[in-house]
Design an enzyme around this catalytic site. Structure first.
Site, PDB file in Angstrom:
ATOM      1  N   HIS A  20       0.843  -1.204   0.000  1.00 34.90           N
ATOM      2  CA  HIS A  20       0.000   0.000   0.000  1.00 34.90           C
ATOM      3  C   HIS A  20       0.877   1.252   0.000  1.00 34.90           C
ATOM      4  O   HIS A  20       0.564   2.249  -0.643  1.00 34.90           O
ATOM      5  CB  HIS A  20      -0.920  -0.016   1.217  1.00 34.90           C
ATOM      6  N   ASP A 122      -6.206   5.001   2.296  1.00 32.08           N
ATOM      7  CA  ASP A 122      -7.044   3.793   2.167  1.00 32.08           C
ATOM      8  C   ASP A 122      -7.304   3.218   3.553  1.00 32.08           C
ATOM      9  O   ASP A 122      -7.611   2.029   3.675  1.00 32.08           O
ATOM     10  CB  ASP A 122      -6.393   2.753   1.249  1.00 32.08           C
TER      11      ASP A 122
HETATM   12  C1  UDX Z   1       0.013  -6.806  -0.104  1.00 33.79           C
HETATM   13  C2  UDX Z   1      -0.918  -8.001  -0.398  1.00 33.79           C
HETATM   14  O1  UDX Z   1      -0.219  -9.206  -0.176  1.00 33.79           O
HETATM   15  C3  UDX Z   1      -1.373  -7.930  -1.833  1.00 33.79           C
HETATM   16  O2  UDX Z   1      -2.214  -9.043  -2.085  1.00 33.79           O
HETATM   17  C4  UDX Z   1      -2.130  -6.643  -2.048  1.00 33.79           C
HETATM   18  O3  UDX Z   1      -2.537  -6.572  -3.388  1.00 33.79           O
HETATM   19  C5  UDX Z   1      -1.254  -5.457  -1.674  1.00 33.79           C
HETATM   20  O4  UDX Z   1      -0.756  -5.589  -0.339  1.00 33.79           O
HETATM   21  P1  UDX Z   1       2.396  -7.600  -1.190  1.00 33.79           P
HETATM   22  O5  UDX Z   1       2.117  -8.981  -0.781  1.00 33.79           O
HETATM   23  O6  UDX Z   1       3.550  -6.913  -0.586  1.00 33.79           O
HETATM   24  O7  UDX Z   1       1.092  -6.685  -1.022  1.00 33.79           O
HETATM   25  O8  UDX Z   1       2.564  -7.695  -2.763  1.00 33.79           O
HETATM   26  P2  UDX Z   1       2.443  -6.561  -3.847  1.00 33.79           P
HETATM   27  O9  UDX Z   1       1.129  -5.862  -3.809  1.00 33.79           O
HETATM   28  O10 UDX Z   1       2.764  -7.215  -5.093  1.00 33.79           O
HETATM   29  O11 UDX Z   1       3.574  -5.474  -3.463  1.00 33.79           O
HETATM   30  C6  UDX Z   1       4.919  -5.859  -3.316  1.00 33.79           C
HETATM   31  C7  UDX Z   1       5.762  -4.635  -3.653  1.00 33.79           C
HETATM   32  O12 UDX Z   1       7.067  -4.890  -3.164  1.00 33.79           O
HETATM   33  C8  UDX Z   1       5.833  -4.449  -5.158  1.00 33.79           C
HETATM   34  O13 UDX Z   1       5.781  -3.060  -5.480  1.00 33.79           O
HETATM   35  C9  UDX Z   1       7.187  -5.022  -5.509  1.00 33.79           C
HETATM   36  O14 UDX Z   1       7.809  -4.369  -6.601  1.00 33.79           O
HETATM   37  C10 UDX Z   1       7.983  -4.808  -4.234  1.00 33.79           C
HETATM   38  N1  UDX Z   1       8.993  -5.867  -4.095  1.00 33.79           N
HETATM   39  C11 UDX Z   1       8.608  -7.145  -3.779  1.00 33.79           C
HETATM   40  C12 UDX Z   1      10.317  -5.524  -4.290  1.00 33.79           C
HETATM   41  O15 UDX Z   1      10.619  -4.364  -4.599  1.00 33.79           O
HETATM   42  N2  UDX Z   1      11.270  -6.490  -4.154  1.00 33.79           N
HETATM   43  C13 UDX Z   1      10.952  -7.783  -3.840  1.00 33.79           C
HETATM   44  O16 UDX Z   1      11.865  -8.612  -3.729  1.00 33.79           O
HETATM   45  C14 UDX Z   1       9.581  -8.134  -3.640  1.00 33.79           C
END
Ligand code: UDX
Length: 482
Positions: A20, A122
């Site tokens: 987020h 949000d």
């Molecule tokens: C969480 C929920 O899990 C997800 O389902 C919801 O849509 C948003 O909140 P998350 O699990 O962290 O998010 O996944 P995601 O929404 O894909 O965000 C991960 C962020 O971390 C992305 O912007 C990604 O680019 C970043 N990231 C992830 C990195 O920069 N490096 C990494 O190794 C892994």
């Protein structure tokens, strides 16, 4: 001499989790650099400390007209390198309210610009508090519009006896897969399995269900506008249906593409840091060098975002599925996942073909020519980054919105194949061979992923739907509300 007009001031207060914070920071950067808004970006104390550990004081330095502040999150101190427990965070949101109110009412800068201030958030309790103190608010929904629409159906699911589940047996006996739900506006061919995992409860008083219903209801009455991190063409059917139930909707995304357009648009920011600014974890950039030595479309990128944790058994099944597929792989295992024990035979069998790393510059990895498929939990930011890079998906949804995002990828956009939620090594191997092999299915997915990449690029170019919606948001909502 006329007093200089006050610059409109936006207070960004995202839900304090990586998925987020990232899109909120990107939207705040665009509104600051492209449209001249002053920004106060609010972190929780826990995330402020994580940022300092991961990236040093620069991560919070800000710039003229763009500052970071931090408020307590009311949770006990936890592992500095780990995302906090999502359920605890969700249930603790009301404790953020008094800190938010104190910030807005006592902060000298905000008090001095009170007449032209607006909240972008949000976090529903914070939105309600803003309304109480007369601060206008726009809601920023950082996941998919499909997820919002699915959550909007919870009362209907309850009325039809589909929520809560009758008993735990329904979680195991194929009931979720076999129960078709064909009445959701704009979301055809849904199954109960494709709804957010919150519905997998037998508790009629489930707290997360109650919170979700209240959150959706609040979006209909409190904010003056709802911003979605998506683009019109990607979820057109759902967005059309949603416009009948929400305040004015502004679809603005993928934000990293918009930032790149803004940086290159000449009048935008000289160097908006598009990837690392919001990483709450230390990035390991060596994996980009590793990819440089690999053939085009030869590597499966594996990442489960910032929250999902696999069990050790799931890690072993995934490892052998990767090994037996014969493909190269780049696998992110976060440091907070207690670095599960990878079988030594696996490491030996994949020496040179595979790379296991910690947090990596994900958007840059997905754009690398060597990456041919993305095995992921279907977090929304990762999905948008994969769409933007034209990389087909291997979907292993974990929880929350990920089931619905998986449905969108596989059924709606046709850019993914579903591996399952607790797959065996054979399932992983088969799905990888399907997507990475040269057969028809793999070609179909790659063609579709390339078409969506082109649509995302069009939406975020000057004159594209997301670019225009950002300008509409500024002219129709943000400026007049000040
Ligand atoms: C969480 C929920 O899990 C997800 O389902 C919801 O849509 C948003 O909140 P998350 O699990 O962290 O998010 O996944 P995601 O929404 O894909 O965000 C991960 C962020 O971390 C992305 O912007 C990604 O680019 C970043 N990231 C992830 C990195 O920069 N490096 C990494 O190794 C892994």
């Amino acid at each position: 001499m006329a007093t200089p007009a006050k610059k409109p001031h936006l207070v960004f207060f995202p839900f304090p989790a990586q998925g987020h914070v990232t899109p909120a920071f990107h939207l705040a950067s665009l509104l600051h650099h492209l449209h001249g808004f002053d920004v106060t970006f609010v972190h929780t104390e826990h995330n402020r400390r994580r940022l300092l550990r991961a990236r040093g004081a620069d991560a919070l330095a800000g710039s003229p007209g763009f500052r970071f502040v931090a408020v307590p999150d009311g949770l006990p101190a936890s592992d500095e390198d780990a995302a906090q427990d999502m359920t605890a965070l969700l249930l603790s949101l009301p404790t953020l309210v008094p800190h938010f109110k104190e910030l807005v009412l006592s902060d000298e800068l905000l008090a001095s610009t009170a007449s032209c201030c607006l909240l972008v958030s949000d976090v529903v309790p914070v939105q309600r508090a803003a309304k109480e103190i007369g601060l206008p608010c726009a809601s920023f929904w950082t996941s998919s519009a499909s997820f919002f629409m699915a959550c909007h159906q919870f009362p209907q699911l309850a009325a039809k006896g589909l929520l809560p589940l009758k008993d735990a047996e329904q979680l195991r006996n194929g009931y979720l897969e076999s129960t078709v739900v064909d009445w959701v506006p704009g979301m055809p061919k849904m199954r109960l399995k494709d709804f957010p995992s919150f519905i997998r409860t037998t508790d009629p008083d489930d707290a997360i269900i109650a919170l979700t219903v209240s959150t959706v209801e609040c979006h209909r009455t409190v904010p003056s506008a709802v911003i979605f991190h998506t683009f019109d063409e990607l979820e057109s059917q759902v967005l059309r249906e949603m416009s009948a139930i929400l305040p004015p909707i502004y679809t603005i995304g993928p934000l990293p593409l918009l930032l790149r357009q803004a940086a290159g648009a000449g009048d935008g920011p000289a160097a908006v840091d598009m990837s690392g600014s919001t990483s709450l974890s230390k990035e390991n950039r060596a994996c980009l060098d590793w990819l440089d030595g690999k053939r085009a479309n030869s590597v499966v990128f594996v990442s489960f975002g910032s929250i999902v944790k696999l069990t050790n058994e799931q890690v072993v099944e995934l490892a052998w599925g990767l090994a037996n597929s014969g493909c190269g792989f780049l696998w992110v295992i976060r440091s907070d996942q207690q670095r599960p024990v990878l079988p030594p035979e696996f490491l030996a069998a994949t020496e040179g073909r595979g790379c296991v790393t910690s947090w990596c510059p994900q958007p840059g990895v997905l754009r690398h020519a060597a990456v041919g498929a993305f095995l992921t939990h279907c977090g929304w930011n990762l999905m948008l980054e994969s769409v933007s890079a034209g990389v087909p998906l291997l979907c292993w949804p974990g929880a929350a919105d990920q089931q619905t995002n998986c449905w969108l990828a596989c059924t709606g956009l046709r850019i993914g194949v579903e591996i399952g939620e607790d797959p065996r090594r054979e399932d992983v191997e088969l799905a990888i061979r399907q997507v990475m092999g040269g057969d028809d299915r793999g070609e179909e997915l790659r063609t579709s992923a390339t078409e969506w990449k082109e649509k995302a690029a069009l939406a975020t170019k000057p004159g594209g739907s997301s670019w225009v919606n950002l300008e509409r948001l500024v002219n129709e909502v943000l400026t007049p509300l000040m």
